[in-house]
Design a protein around this motif. Structure first.
Motif: not given
Length: 342
Positions: A82, A85, A158
């Motif tokens: 993560y 990219p 998150t």
């Protein structure tokens, strides 16, 4: 903590007895018993929290990347997908390994945070408190990194992951922050790290009010700060609201005047969005449009919302945190019977 508070109350009442004609011994006994019971309950709660089991994993990506060589990039990409990219080739990351700015960022983070042991203990305490007050909460995996001083995204939370940009916590006077407005740079210090994480957490459980009144927004932020009272009990009030101690002292000393200003100008039920910029949003100072503006800290509307929520909880101590979240602002305000400090 509690014995200190008890002694402070006793000393204060002894001073008052010189000016008021009342028998102080009975009053002090009652006050003493009240505080002892409250302290005992608090101690029992903290003991239960300390025994709360959590699974906290902290990964120092910032150190792993700083110590990596070109051959380590595939492994890092596999471990932290993560953070890499897909549109960027390995050559970009290999070049970054020897980039002078990246190297300096990593070195400065290492100077300020070292092994991260103190912060790790603070995070364990924070997540134990969250797990205790909000059963079923899934503790995210924590990953530390450098972010090229993207201070607006210094904490990303998150459902399963917490990213911490450590290069945003090097101290308000760090040379990396010279081009950043001072009121923002003042918060880029590790003393506010757990407070920022707690704020990110509260945003996952608190719904921003649909009611557009100034009062509703004040109470929203007041709830956020009250949750911090519970999950960050070792932090000072200044740390919780991201103030310096001087700013905190100013807010406390001027609480009555701030409240009178809000009431006399009928701001509580006003829906003018400009009030957000004047009293709620981060800013170098609050905007009363008076001579005292430059002396005041920003976000004083949040501070006043905190005082209202605290008053409500003092009068309704059996209210669970989850129930507090759902209490409408107007109802909470009326039941708080809030009166400013004099």
């Amino acid at each position: 903590m509690c014995p200190v508070k008890i002694n402070a109350v006793v000393l204060k009442m002894k001073r008052l007895s010189k000016y008021f004609d009342f028998q102080i011994s009975g009053f002090l006994l009652g006050m003493f018993l009240f505080l002892v019971v409250g302290c005992k309950k608090k101690d029992e709660t903290e003991k239960s929290i300390a025994q709360t089991q959590i699974n906290l994993e902290i990964q120092r990506f910032d150190r792993e990347f700083a110590e990596a060589g070109p051959g380590d990039i595939p492994g890092l990409k596999s471990k932290f997908p993560y953070l890499f990219p897909s549109q960027y080739s390995d050559s970009i990351w290999i070049a970054k390994l020897t980039d002078t700015i990246q190297t300096e960022l990593s070195n400065e983070v290492n100077v300020v945070f070292g092994t991260f042991s103190e912060e790790s203990e603070a995070l364990k305490s924070l997540f134990r408190h969250i797990a205790y007050y909000f059963p079923g909460y899934f503790v995210p995996k924590v990953v530390t990194l450098t972010s090229d001083v993207r201070y607006e995204d210094r904490i990303i939370l998150t459902d399963s992951l917490l990213l911490i940009g450590l290069d945003n916590y090097l101290g308000k006077d760090h040379h990396f922050y010279r081009s950043i407005p001072r009121y923002i740079a003042s918060n880029l210090d590790k003393t506010y790290l757990t407070s920022d994480i707690a704020s990110a957490f509260t945003k996952t459980i608190l719904q921003y009010p649909r009611n557009r009144t100034f009062l509703s927004k004040m109470v929203y932020y007041g709830k956020e700060l009250y949750i911090k009272d519970k999950i960050l009990p070792e932090n000072s009030d200044a740390q919780k609201i991201n103030y310096s101690q001087e700013q905190m002292d100013w807010a406390q000393a001027n609480e009555e005047q701030i409240w009178r200003y809000f009431v006399e100008r009928e701001l509580l039920y006003n829906t003018d969005p400009k009030l957000d910029r004047r009293f709620l949003d981060p800013a170098p100072f609050s905007k009363f449009q008076l001579a005292l503006d430059n002396e005041s800290p920003g976000r004083l509307g949040r501070y006043m919302g905190w005082r209202i929520v605290r008053a409500f909880m003092e009068k309704n101590p059996s209210t669970a945190l989850v129930d507090l979240l759902d209490t409408p602002a107007d109802e909470l305000f009326k039941k708080s019977n809030y009166k400013p400090k004099r």
